[in-house]
Write a protein that holds these residues in place. Structure first.
Motif, PDB file in Angstrom:
ATOM      1  N   LEU A  29      -8.351  16.218 -16.826  1.00 45.43           N
ATOM      2  CA  LEU A  29      -7.430  16.430 -15.713  1.00 45.43           C
ATOM      3  C   LEU A  29      -6.030  16.759 -16.203  1.00 45.43           C
ATOM      4  N   SER A  30      -5.357  17.604 -15.443  1.00 46.51           N
ATOM      5  CA  SER A  30      -3.941  17.860 -15.687  1.00 46.51           C
ATOM      6  C   SER A  30      -3.134  16.739 -15.041  1.00 46.51           C
ATOM      7  N   GLY A  31      -1.833  16.720 -15.327  1.00 45.12           N
ATOM      8  CA  GLY A  31      -0.982  15.690 -14.742  1.00 45.12           C
ATOM      9  C   GLY A  31      -0.972  15.735 -13.229  1.00 45.12           C
ATOM     10  N   ARG A  32      -0.926  16.949 -12.666  1.00 42.61           N
ATOM     11  CA  ARG A  32      -0.916  17.082 -11.210  1.00 42.61           C
ATOM     12  C   ARG A  32      -2.227  16.593 -10.606  1.00 42.61           C
ATOM     13  N   GLU A  33      -3.340  16.865 -11.292  1.00 48.05           N
ATOM     14  CA  GLU A  33      -4.640  16.422 -10.781  1.00 48.05           C
ATOM     15  C   GLU A  33      -4.757  14.902 -10.804  1.00 48.05           C
ATOM     16  N   TRP A  34      -4.161  14.270 -11.816  1.00 45.22           N
ATOM     17  CA  TRP A  34      -4.159  12.806 -11.838  1.00 45.22           C
ATOM     18  C   TRP A  34      -3.368  12.252 -10.656  1.00 45.22           C
ATOM     19  N   LEU A  35      -2.260  12.902 -10.317  1.00 45.59           N
ATOM     20  CA  LEU A  35      -1.465  12.463  -9.165  1.00 45.59           C
ATOM     21  C   LEU A  35      -2.256  12.613  -7.868  1.00 45.59           C
ATOM     22  N   ILE A  36      -2.972  13.734  -7.744  1.00 48.31           N
ATOM     23  CA  ILE A  36      -3.794  13.953  -6.550  1.00 48.31           C
ATOM     24  C   ILE A  36      -4.901  12.905  -6.468  1.00 48.31           C
ATOM     25  N   ALA A  37      -5.527  12.612  -7.623  1.00 50.15           N
ATOM     26  CA  ALA A  37      -6.588  11.599  -7.649  1.00 50.15           C
ATOM     27  C   ALA A  37      -6.038  10.228  -7.262  1.00 50.15           C
ATOM     28  N   ALA A  38      -4.840   9.903  -7.762  1.00 47.33           N
ATOM     29  CA  ALA A  38      -4.222   8.619  -7.425  1.00 47.33           C
ATOM     30  C   ALA A  38      -3.903   8.544  -5.934  1.00 47.33           C
ATOM     31  N   ALA A  39      -3.414   9.660  -5.380  1.00 52.63           N
ATOM     32  CA  ALA A  39      -3.111   9.693  -3.946  1.00 52.63           C
ATOM     33  C   ALA A  39      -4.379   9.523  -3.116  1.00 52.63           C
ATOM     34  N   ALA A  40      -5.474  10.154  -3.559  1.00 52.56           N
ATOM     35  CA  ALA A  40      -6.747  10.025  -2.844  1.00 52.56           C
ATOM     36  C   ALA A  40      -7.241   8.582  -2.875  1.00 52.56           C
ATOM     37  N   CYS A  41      -7.091   7.922  -4.017  1.00 50.66           N
ATOM     38  CA  CYS A  41      -7.512   6.521  -4.129  1.00 50.66           C
ATOM     39  C   CYS A  41      -6.648   5.615  -3.252  1.00 50.66           C
ATOM     40  N   ALA A  42      -5.345   5.907  -3.203  1.00 47.17           N
ATOM     41  CA  ALA A  42      -4.456   5.122  -2.345  1.00 47.17           C
ATOM     42  C   ALA A  42      -4.829   5.308  -0.873  1.00 47.17           C
ATOM     43  N   ALA A  43      -5.138   6.552  -0.507  1.00 44.53           N
ATOM     44  CA  ALA A  43      -5.562   6.821   0.869  1.00 44.53           C
ATOM     45  C   ALA A  43      -6.875   6.114   1.177  1.00 44.53           C
ATOM     46  N   ALA A  44      -7.779   6.080   0.192  1.00 41.66           N
ATOM     47  CA  ALA A  44      -9.053   5.380   0.377  1.00 41.66           C
ATOM     48  C   ALA A  44      -8.827   3.884   0.572  1.00 41.66           C
ATOM     49  N   ALA A  45      -7.888   3.322  -0.191  1.00 38.39           N
ATOM     50  CA  ALA A  45      -7.577   1.898  -0.050  1.00 38.39           C
ATOM     51  C   ALA A  45      -7.051   1.591   1.352  1.00 38.39           C
ATOM     52  N   PHE A  46      -6.180   2.461   1.840  1.00 39.15           N
ATOM     53  CA  PHE A  46      -5.640   2.261   3.186  1.00 39.15           C
ATOM     54  C   PHE A  46      -6.732   2.413   4.240  1.00 39.15           C
ATOM     55  N   ALA A  47      -7.644   3.366   4.013  1.00 44.03           N
ATOM     56  CA  ALA A  47      -8.750   3.567   4.958  1.00 44.03           C
ATOM     57  C   ALA A  47      -9.629   2.323   5.034  1.00 44.03           C
ATOM     58  N   VAL A  48      -9.912   1.714   3.880  1.00 41.72           N
ATOM     59  CA  VAL A  48     -10.718   0.489   3.864  1.00 41.72           C
ATOM     60  C   VAL A  48      -9.996  -0.628   4.609  1.00 41.72           C
ATOM     61  N   PHE A  49      -8.697  -0.729   4.393  1.00 45.10           N
ATOM     62  CA  PHE A  49      -7.896  -1.738   5.081  1.00 45.10           C
ATOM     63  C   PHE A  49      -7.971  -1.553   6.601  1.00 45.10           C
ATOM     64  N   ARG A  50      -7.890  -0.292   7.048  1.00 46.30           N
ATOM     65  CA  ARG A  50      -7.968  -0.008   8.483  1.00 46.30           C
ATOM     66  C   ARG A  50      -9.355  -0.322   9.038  1.00 46.30           C
ATOM     67  N   LEU A  51     -10.387  -0.037   8.254  1.00 46.74           N
ATOM     68  CA  LEU A  51     -11.748  -0.347   8.696  1.00 46.74           C
ATOM     69  C   LEU A  51     -11.931  -1.847   8.869  1.00 46.74           C
ATOM     70  N   GLU A  52     -11.345  -2.620   7.959  1.00 46.27           N
ATOM     71  CA  GLU A  52     -11.406  -4.077   8.094  1.00 46.27           C
ATOM     72  C   GLU A  52     -10.669  -4.533   9.347  1.00 46.27           C
ATOM     73  N   GLN A  53      -9.528  -3.915   9.604  1.00 43.03           N
ATOM     74  CA  GLN A  53      -8.763  -4.270  10.797  1.00 43.03           C
ATOM     75  C   GLN A  53      -9.546  -3.978  12.075  1.00 43.03           C
ATOM     76  N   LYS A  54     -10.326  -2.900  12.053  1.00 42.97           N
ATOM     77  CA  LYS A  54     -11.095  -2.509  13.238  1.00 42.97           C
ATOM     78  C   LYS A  54     -12.380  -3.313  13.387  1.00 42.97           C
ATOM     79  N   GLY A  55     -12.640  -4.214  12.430  1.00 44.85           N
ATOM     80  CA  GLY A  55     -13.807  -5.082  12.537  1.00 44.85           C
ATOM     81  C   GLY A  55     -15.125  -4.407  12.224  1.00 44.85           C
ATOM     82  N   THR A  56     -15.109  -3.419  11.339  1.00 47.22           N
ATOM     83  CA  THR A  56     -16.345  -2.737  10.950  1.00 47.22           C
ATOM     84  C   THR A  56     -17.285  -3.722  10.261  1.00 47.22           C
ATOM     85  N   ASP A  57     -18.560  -3.716  10.667  1.00 44.64           N
ATOM     86  CA  ASP A  57     -19.506  -4.661  10.076  1.00 44.64           C
ATOM     87  C   ASP A  57     -19.866  -4.253   8.647  1.00 44.64           C
TER      88      ASP A  57
END
Length: 206
Positions: A29-57
């Protein structure tokens, strides 16, 4: 929150492993691609947090996270290679079969209706997307169609529609930007899987 971070870290590692298995030594990966990957992982973390808030089984969470893993890998490979590997599609189907076994054991009486609903929704999704491919003269690839078919099999018709709609909007905005800065011509075809990933994350968050 710690659980969310741990799950998403494991998810990111799995996605990277899937990509590495497919791309081998081309996976640097290039430096920019690592930043994009990190942003995607951060977005995934937030998505999981929201799913927990919504009471997903638990079952719903497993389905959503498994597809998210595939979407991360597919988006990455498609962005670099302009292809959605069949290996990822098969891996998604294998994962769904395992979850079906768990669902059969937990609720045998409702299992038949569950499978019929999933297959009907996936059939509708594939038929509609194939029509779009035909009308758009292959502006959308068959790999994207198969990927959305997996999303439908796991998450249902409504989720797939939202994922596709938000992904389409994201792709349109990106295309306008690329045309504006003259980094792409009118006939340039962008990789759609990364925008489907964006649409999937938006659907999970909203």
């Amino acid at each position: 929150m710690e659980i969310c971070i741990a799950v998403c870290a494991a998810l990111a590692c799995t996605g990277l492993a899937l990509v590495y298995l497919y791309m081998g030594k081309k996976c640097k990966l290039s430096g920019r691609e690592w930043l994009i990957a990190a942003a995607a992982c951060a977005a995934a973390a937030f998505a999981v947090f929201r799913l927990e808030q919504k009471g997903t089984d638990v079952t719903g969470m497993v389905k959503i996270l498994w597809v998210l893993t595939l979407m991360l890998a597919a988006g990455w490979v498609d962005a670099r290679e302009k292809i959605v590997p069949n290996q990822l599609i098969l891996l998604g189907l294998a994962g769904r079969c395992l979850i079906y076994i768990a669902e059969l054991l937990s609720d045998p009486s409702g299992f038949g209706m569950l499978v019929l609903r999933d297959l009907a929704g996936t059939g509708i999704t594939l038929a509609a997307l194939l029509l779009i491919v035909f009308i758009s003269r292959s502006a959308m690839g068959f790999g994207d169609v198969k990927l959305l078919g997996v999303v439908s099999l796991f998450c249902g018709l409504s989720w797939t529609y939202s994922c596709f709609l938000y992904g389409l909007i994201a792709a349109a905005l990106a295309s306008v930007y690329l045309l504006a800065v003259k980094k792409a011509g009118r006939k340039y075809q962008i990789a759609f899987a990364p925008y489907l990933l964006a649409g999937y994350l938006i659907t999970a968050v909203l």
